[in-house]
Design an enzyme around this catalytic site. Structure first.
Site, mmCIF file in Angstrom:
data_model
loop_
_atom_site.group_PDB
_atom_site.id
_atom_site.type_symbol
_atom_site.label_atom_id
_atom_site.label_comp_id
_atom_site.label_asym_id
_atom_site.label_seq_id
_atom_site.Cartn_x
_atom_site.Cartn_y
_atom_site.Cartn_z
ATOM 1 N N TYR A 48 -25.972 4.022 -16.844
ATOM 2 C CA TYR A 48 -26.777 5.033 -16.027
ATOM 3 C C TYR A 48 -27.555 4.577 -14.684
ATOM 4 C CZ TYR A 48 -29.491 9.300 -15.651
ATOM 5 O OH TYR A 48 -30.119 10.793 -15.099
ATOM 6 N N SER A 79 -32.207 9.660 -10.005
ATOM 7 C CA SER A 79 -33.081 9.538 -11.221
ATOM 8 C C SER A 79 -34.262 8.624 -10.769
ATOM 9 C CB SER A 79 -32.225 9.181 -12.333
ATOM 10 O OG SER A 79 -33.017 8.846 -13.560
HETATM 11 P P1 NAD Z 1 -27.763 18.603 -18.910
HETATM 12 O O1 NAD Z 1 -26.825 17.820 -19.695
HETATM 13 O O2 NAD Z 1 -28.731 19.867 -19.139
HETATM 14 O O3 NAD Z 1 -26.875 19.228 -17.691
HETATM 15 C C1 NAD Z 1 -25.722 18.430 -17.106
HETATM 16 C C2 NAD Z 1 -24.741 19.155 -16.785
HETATM 17 O O4 NAD Z 1 -23.717 18.606 -16.110
HETATM 18 C C3 NAD Z 1 -24.213 20.134 -18.226
HETATM 19 O O5 NAD Z 1 -23.936 21.352 -17.925
HETATM 20 C C4 NAD Z 1 -22.881 19.362 -18.317
HETATM 21 O O6 NAD Z 1 -21.782 20.233 -18.805
HETATM 22 C C5 NAD Z 1 -22.402 19.287 -16.823
HETATM 23 N N1 NAD Z 1 -21.381 18.142 -16.497
HETATM 24 C C6 NAD Z 1 -21.360 16.953 -17.190
HETATM 25 N N2 NAD Z 1 -20.201 16.324 -16.780
HETATM 26 C C7 NAD Z 1 -19.483 16.851 -15.781
HETATM 27 C C8 NAD Z 1 -18.311 16.742 -15.131
HETATM 28 N N3 NAD Z 1 -17.776 15.603 -15.343
HETATM 29 N N4 NAD Z 1 -18.079 17.738 -14.230
HETATM 30 C C9 NAD Z 1 -18.813 18.868 -14.144
HETATM 31 N N5 NAD Z 1 -19.889 19.126 -14.834
HETATM 32 C C10 NAD Z 1 -20.206 18.203 -15.744
HETATM 33 O O7 NAD Z 1 -28.803 17.697 -18.168
HETATM 34 P P2 NAD Z 1 -29.818 17.831 -16.859
HETATM 35 O O8 NAD Z 1 -31.073 17.095 -17.347
HETATM 36 O O9 NAD Z 1 -29.695 19.131 -16.393
HETATM 37 O O10 NAD Z 1 -29.112 16.906 -15.743
HETATM 38 C C11 NAD Z 1 -28.816 17.201 -14.396
HETATM 39 C C12 NAD Z 1 -28.828 16.201 -13.686
HETATM 40 O O11 NAD Z 1 -29.963 15.592 -13.695
HETATM 41 C C13 NAD Z 1 -28.024 15.089 -13.897
HETATM 42 O O12 NAD Z 1 -27.389 14.327 -12.931
HETATM 43 C C14 NAD Z 1 -28.905 13.937 -14.631
HETATM 44 O O13 NAD Z 1 -28.386 12.450 -14.721
HETATM 45 C C15 NAD Z 1 -30.270 14.326 -13.900
HETATM 46 N N6 NAD Z 1 -31.415 13.612 -14.464
HETATM 47 C C16 NAD Z 1 -31.719 14.286 -15.668
HETATM 48 C C17 NAD Z 1 -33.169 13.798 -16.098
HETATM 49 C C18 NAD Z 1 -33.657 14.285 -17.192
HETATM 50 O O14 NAD Z 1 -34.658 13.740 -17.913
HETATM 51 N N7 NAD Z 1 -33.080 15.553 -18.152
HETATM 52 C C19 NAD Z 1 -33.728 12.726 -15.468
HETATM 53 C C20 NAD Z 1 -33.095 12.302 -14.408
HETATM 54 C C21 NAD Z 1 -31.979 12.685 -13.866
#
Ligand code: NAD
Length: 257
Positions: free
Chosen positions: A156, A143
């Site tokens: 985080y 991130s």
């Molecule tokens: P999201 O919440 O839509 O997706 C996350 C998914 O991970 C969900 O489907 C959830 O059920 C699954 N998950 C959570 N805990 C879990 C576990 N213990 N085991 C298996 N699955 C699990 O969010 P997203 O934005 O798609 O996030 C995906 C990745 O991107 C994450 O690592 C997040 O930290 C990273 N990220 C997101 C953003 C943002 O702005 N959305 C920014 C930087 C990084």
């Protein structure tokens, strides 16, 4: 022949915004997919939404922080498809927004457990398969919070800095075996996670928080999950054959490394 014809890719967090968008693009290019998520209903729903067949996909419920679950999703993939070409090590959670003195220790443990131990376990069990094959590409999801500080996000940010550390270590360990490891570092992306962070940050005015987060981006807007997926797919593909130990920001110009 499309780029991922005959290729096998595991995606964790596959039911979420970025995971599902990446699954869609890979499926369109012919990949066979192992879609892993904690939420079984949601991951099965993703399989049907994307129109994936039983022959070309497998939906697996797993907690990425549970070692037995991780062994099981890796084994299920190899048993079904015989190899792993790509691994999108992407599942993650946001925790809460609070300054360090108010940040609950149990939330810190939970965030580190999923985001750090979960990513580590994925690497621990996918790497031996790829080393034995002599090829493979891994993309970890860090991130912007893995590169700079953000007040209120001690859990985080710590977790996503750790993902960058493990990307660099493991990239060096596996490079001689033909395996590449990189990370994407998304900024503010329009998924469930940012909706939750907006609410956590300004409970009385989540919409206001959203506008402020967007305004802080040089491009003046949130990114879409598909825009992160494009970079993840590139890194997973042979187009990135000489790219390893790299951290790709996907953030509208927000962070300069
Ligand atoms: P999201 O919440 O839509 O997706 C996350 C998914 O991970 C969900 O489907 C959830 O059920 C699954 N998950 C959570 N805990 C879990 C576990 N213990 N085991 C298996 N699955 C699990 O969010 P997203 O934005 O798609 O996030 C995906 C990745 O991107 C994450 O690592 C997040 O930290 C990273 N990220 C997101 C953003 C943002 O702005 N959305 C920014 C930087 C990084």
């Amino acid at each position: 022949m499309t780029k991922f014809e005959g290729k096998v890719v595991i995606i964790t967090g596959a039911a979420g915004g970025i995971g599902k968008a990446t699954a869609k693009k890979l499926a369109e290019q012919g990949a066979k997919l192992a879609l892993v998520d904690l939420n079984l209903d949601a991951v099965q729903q993703a399989v049907s939404e994307l129109g994936l067949s039983d022959a070309n996909s497998i939906a697996i419920q797993a907690n990425v922080a549970n070692e037995e679950d991780v062994k099981a999703y890796v084994k299920a993939t190899v048993d079904k498809f015989g190899k792993i070409d790509g691994f999108f090590n992407n599942a993650g959670i946001e925790g809460i927004t609070a300054n360090v003195e108010d940040y609950p220790t149990e939330t810190f443990d939970l965030v580190l457990n999923v985001n750090v131990k979960g990513a580590f376990l994925g690497l621990k069990y996918v790497v031996p398969v790829m080393k034995k094959q002599g090829y493979g590409s891994i993309v970890n999801t860090s991130s912007g919070a893995g590169l700079i500080g953000a007040p209120g996000f001690v859990g985080y940010n710590s977790s996503k800095h750790a993902v960058i550390g493990m990307t660099k270590v493991v990239a060096l360990e596996v490079a001689p075996f033909g395996v590449r490891v990189n990370a994407v570092a998304p900024g503010v992306i329009n998924t469930r996670m940012m909706r939750q962070i907006e609410k956590n940050t300004v409970p009385a005015d989540a919409e206001g928080a959203r506008k402020a987060f967007g305004a802080a981006v040089p491009m003046g807007r949130y990114g879409e999950a598909e825009e992160v997926a494009n970079v993840a797919v590139f890194l997973l593909s042979e187009d990135a054959s000489y790219v390893s130990q790299s951290i790709y920001t996907v953030d509208g110009g927000q962070i300069s490394q």
